[in-house]
Design a protein around this motif. Structure first.
Motif, PDB file in Angstrom:
ATOM      1  N   TYR A  85     -16.504 -69.952   4.688  1.00 20.74           N
ATOM      2  CA  TYR A  85     -16.404 -69.797   6.142  1.00 20.74           C
ATOM      3  C   TYR A  85     -15.380 -70.784   6.699  1.00 20.74           C
ATOM      4  CZ  TYR A  85     -20.624 -66.913   6.301  1.00 20.74           C
ATOM      5  OH  TYR A  85     -21.536 -65.909   6.133  1.00 20.74           O
ATOM      6  N   HIS A 108     -16.169 -65.643   8.672  1.00 17.73           N
ATOM      7  CA  HIS A 108     -15.934 -65.276   7.273  1.00 17.73           C
ATOM      8  C   HIS A 108     -15.195 -63.954   7.260  1.00 17.73           C
ATOM      9  CE1 HIS A 108     -16.372 -64.189   3.109  1.00 17.73           C
ATOM     10  NE2 HIS A 108     -17.010 -65.315   2.839  1.00 17.73           N
ATOM     11  N   THR A 113     -19.658 -63.399  11.157  1.00 17.62           N
ATOM     12  CA  THR A 113     -19.674 -64.632  11.935  1.00 17.62           C
ATOM     13  C   THR A 113     -21.071 -65.246  11.892  1.00 17.62           C
ATOM     14  OG1 THR A 113     -18.071 -63.659  13.478  1.00 17.62           O
ATOM     15  CG2 THR A 113     -19.157 -65.678  14.170  1.00 17.62           C
TER      16      THR A 113
END
Length: 256
Positions: A85, A108, A113
């Motif tokens: 991420y 990501h 999210t």
């Protein structure tokens, strides 16, 4: 001082490992477990952001924990970064009374999210929500896929509103082939409500004649949106637009 007879070795660092966005049985899954001592809370903390996509799947867990908002962030952030991420949004939300809440988002790829929304509950306690927001685009309609037996491609395009449309017909596979491949590779537009660039009125229309049918694709490059057969709503990253403008020999007001 110069050194002689020494061999200097330079190694290239290994690229980071990028993991796929978390999903369990096709549903959004929280990628990081809560810290030790956290307990589930029945008082919900609403995630501070939520994409407007109709294809959004959301899983939200709310916890109470003896940690400050920054400590909650510092627990999750390194674990998320190791999973591939990247931090994308940081902010605070303040109501008319009481302490301000803190929020963070970690992205990501394009569709995943992780959202952390923390409300302080005194000097060293917090209630927070951990939310996984995952957009799962639907399968593209078969009717929007152009078959390989194309006879011709007619392009109509204008660079800005008020311009006359330029029309070009391509009959050679070497000319229409790259455009067909781009069209057939466009993803379904799963963004929902989204922003657009300044709209100069640039538009294009591609009509493929194949298998006795006509497959029409209309693009608004300001919104990177393409409408196709079968009601398909597709997304273009300017690859199709740039190729269309080049084929028509027109100036390009947008460059991806």
């Amino acid at each position: 001082m110069a050194l002689s007879g020494a061999l200097l070795l330079h190694s290239r660092p290994a690229p980071p490992v990028i993991y796929p966005p978390p999903a369990a049985n096709g549903q959004a899954a929280i990628p990081v477990p809560p810290p030790g001592g956290a307990s589930p809370s029945s008082a919900a903390v609403t995630p501070f952001q939520r994409p407007g996509s109709p294809d959004l799947q959301t899983t939200v867990k709310t916890y109470s924990v003896t940690m400050t908002p920054q400590e909650v962030h510092d627990y999750y952030a390194p674990k998320l970064l190791r999973l591939g991420y990247s931090a994308s949004v940081t902010g605070q939300s303040c109501g008319p009374s009481g302490p301000c809440g803190s929020n963070w988002a970690f992205q990501h790829g394009k569709y995943a999210t992780f959202v952390l929304t923390v409300d302080p509950q005194g000097a060293d306690a917090s209630r927070y929500s951990a939310a996984m927001e995952l957009i799962v685009p639907p399968k593209r309609p078969n009717a929007s896929i152009v078959p390989k037996d194309v006879k011709s491609l007619t392009i109509k395009v204008r660079a800005k509103a008020g311009d006359a449309w330029t029309s070009v017909t391509l009959t050679s596979p070497s000319a229409w082939g790259p455009l067909r491949k781009i069209v057939d590779s466009l993803p379904v537009d799963a963004r929902g409500t989204h922003g657009c660039l300044a709209d100069f009125g640039a538009r294009s229309e591609l009509s493929f004649l194949a298998g006795g049918k006509t497959y029409v694709f209309q693009e608004n490059p300001a919104c990177t949106s393409v409408g196709g057969p079968g009601g398909a709503s597709l997304e273009d990253d300017f690859t199709l637009w740039n190729a269309t403008v080049r084929a028509a020999g027109l100036p390009n007001p947008y460059h991806g």
